[in-house]
Design a protein around this motif. Structure first.
Motif, PDB file in Angstrom:
ATOM      1  N   UNK A  90      61.095  13.578  78.247  1.00 61.31           N
ATOM      2  CA  UNK A  90      61.331  14.609  79.248  1.00 61.31           C
ATOM      3  C   UNK A  90      61.553  15.957  78.601  1.00 61.31           C
ATOM      4  N   UNK A  91      61.216  16.985  79.366  1.00 61.35           N
ATOM      5  CA  UNK A  91      61.527  18.359  79.007  1.00 61.35           C
ATOM      6  C   UNK A  91      62.615  18.901  79.933  1.00 61.35           C
ATOM      7  N   UNK A  92      63.162  18.056  80.814  1.00 61.85           N
ATOM      8  CA  UNK A  92      64.263  18.440  81.681  1.00 61.85           C
ATOM      9  C   UNK A  92      63.842  18.567  83.121  1.00 61.85           C
ATOM     10  N   UNK A  93      64.672  18.817  83.995  1.00 62.37           N
ATOM     11  CA  UNK A  93      66.113  18.908  83.862  1.00 62.37           C
ATOM     12  C   UNK A  93      66.742  17.643  84.446  1.00 62.37           C
ATOM     13  N   UNK A  94      67.392  17.726  85.625  1.00 58.73           N
ATOM     14  CA  UNK A  94      68.162  16.594  86.156  1.00 58.73           C
ATOM     15  C   UNK A  94      67.368  15.289  86.247  1.00 58.73           C
ATOM     16  N   UNK A  95      66.175  15.247  86.847  1.00 59.00           N
ATOM     17  CA  UNK A  95      65.457  13.964  86.899  1.00 59.00           C
ATOM     18  C   UNK A  95      65.153  13.400  85.502  1.00 59.00           C
ATOM     19  N   UNK A  96      64.846  14.286  84.579  1.00 56.21           N
ATOM     20  CA  UNK A  96      64.570  13.841  83.212  1.00 56.21           C
ATOM     21  C   UNK A  96      65.798  13.262  82.542  1.00 56.21           C
ATOM     22  N   UNK A  97      66.937  13.908  82.735  1.00 59.89           N
ATOM     23  CA  UNK A  97      68.178  13.399  82.164  1.00 59.89           C
ATOM     24  C   UNK A  97      68.492  12.017  82.732  1.00 59.89           C
ATOM     25  N   UNK A  98      68.295  11.860  84.019  1.00 61.71           N
ATOM     26  CA  UNK A  98      68.533  10.555  84.641  1.00 61.71           C
ATOM     27  C   UNK A  98      67.576   9.510  84.089  1.00 61.71           C
ATOM     28  N   UNK A  99      66.334   9.903  83.858  1.00 58.20           N
ATOM     29  CA  UNK A  99      65.365   8.992  83.255  1.00 58.20           C
ATOM     30  C   UNK A  99      65.769   8.569  81.861  1.00 58.20           C
ATOM     31  N   UNK A 118      65.591  27.948  75.950  1.00 59.52           N
ATOM     32  CA  UNK A 118      66.987  27.829  75.524  1.00 59.52           C
ATOM     33  C   UNK A 118      67.143  28.297  74.079  1.00 59.52           C
ATOM     34  N   UNK A 119      67.255  29.593  73.922  1.00 57.20           N
ATOM     35  CA  UNK A 119      67.294  30.224  72.601  1.00 57.20           C
ATOM     36  C   UNK A 119      68.695  30.212  72.005  1.00 57.20           C
ATOM     37  N   UNK A 120      69.704  30.393  72.838  1.00 52.46           N
ATOM     38  CA  UNK A 120      71.080  30.527  72.358  1.00 52.46           C
ATOM     39  C   UNK A 120      71.757  29.177  72.108  1.00 52.46           C
ATOM     40  N   UNK A 121      71.502  28.208  72.982  1.00 52.57           N
ATOM     41  CA  UNK A 121      72.110  26.884  72.862  1.00 52.57           C
ATOM     42  C   UNK A 121      71.284  25.910  73.686  1.00 52.57           C
ATOM     43  N   UNK A 122      71.521  24.614  73.468  1.00 51.96           N
ATOM     44  CA  UNK A 122      70.846  23.604  74.279  1.00 51.96           C
ATOM     45  C   UNK A 122      71.254  23.774  75.737  1.00 51.96           C
ATOM     46  N   UNK A 123      70.365  23.366  76.631  1.00 50.43           N
ATOM     47  CA  UNK A 123      70.681  23.372  78.052  1.00 50.43           C
ATOM     48  C   UNK A 123      71.834  22.402  78.325  1.00 50.43           C
ATOM     49  N   UNK A 124      72.443  22.525  79.488  1.00 54.53           N
ATOM     50  CA  UNK A 124      73.503  21.587  79.885  1.00 54.53           C
ATOM     51  C   UNK A 124      72.970  20.159  79.856  1.00 54.53           C
ATOM     52  N   UNK A 125      71.791  19.941  80.441  1.00 60.15           N
ATOM     53  CA  UNK A 125      71.208  18.594  80.430  1.00 60.15           C
ATOM     54  C   UNK A 125      70.903  18.151  79.006  1.00 60.15           C
ATOM     55  N   UNK A 126      70.464  19.071  78.171  1.00 58.97           N
ATOM     56  CA  UNK A 126      70.182  18.751  76.767  1.00 58.97           C
ATOM     57  C   UNK A 126      71.430  18.333  76.014  1.00 58.97           C
TER      58      UNK A 126
END
Length: 155
Positions: A90-99, A118-126
């Motif tokens: 996955x490349x995100x977001x919520x459905x990918x995290x659930x997967x 996401x240059x500064x930090x990983x995404x929340x899901x990441x």
């Protein structure tokens, strides 16, 4: 609840929310040419975008809509159980995290590729995926560490 590899029906399950996440996932599609790939997104009627592959819809969700997260989770859970993929990417977001979460529980290899945005930090899901996924990739070398892999520009 591990699934016997011989019983798996999908080689790769590729999941992304529509928009930038979906575009990034589609950029990876040449990597899937030799595999039976099935797609999941939160938009209906994407069959024309994934010619030669199956596509399934799951409801849209985000952290601010808790009921929708529950609906999305159960839709993803159902698909992962039925498809029994070897790999969930996955490349995100919520459905990918659930997967990623469900895939990991069922014994699939799990790969999270954080968005190039996401240059500064990983995404929340990441950041959550980092605790579950077999591999987490970043697009930015300065975000890499012993748990976050930088392999050049993937997208």
């Amino acid at each position: 609840m591990q699934i016997d590899p011989a019983e798996r029906s999908a080689t790769v399950l590729a999941i992304a929310s529509i928009g930038g996440h979906w575009v990034e996932l589609q950029r990876l599609s040449p990597l899937f040419k030799e595999h039976d790939v099935t797609y999941i997104s939160n938009t209906r009627n994407m069959d024309t975008k994934v010619k030669g592959s199956k596509h399934y819809y799951v409801p849209d969700a985000n952290k601010d809509r808790k009921l929708d997260l529950i609906k999305c989770f159960f839709a993803v859970l159902r698909r992962v159980i039925l498809l029994k993929p070897r790999v969930v990417i996955t490349t995100g977001a919520a459905p990918g995290l659930m997967g990623i979460v469900v895939g990991k529980i069922l014994g699939a290899k799990t790969i999270w590729i954080d968005s190039i945005a996401n240059v500064e930090k990983l995404s929340l899901s990441g950041r959550i995926a980092l605790k579950v996924a077999d591999r987490v990739y970043t697009q930015w070398e300065h975000l890499s560490n012993d748990k976050i892999v930088y392999s050049g520009n993937l997208l």
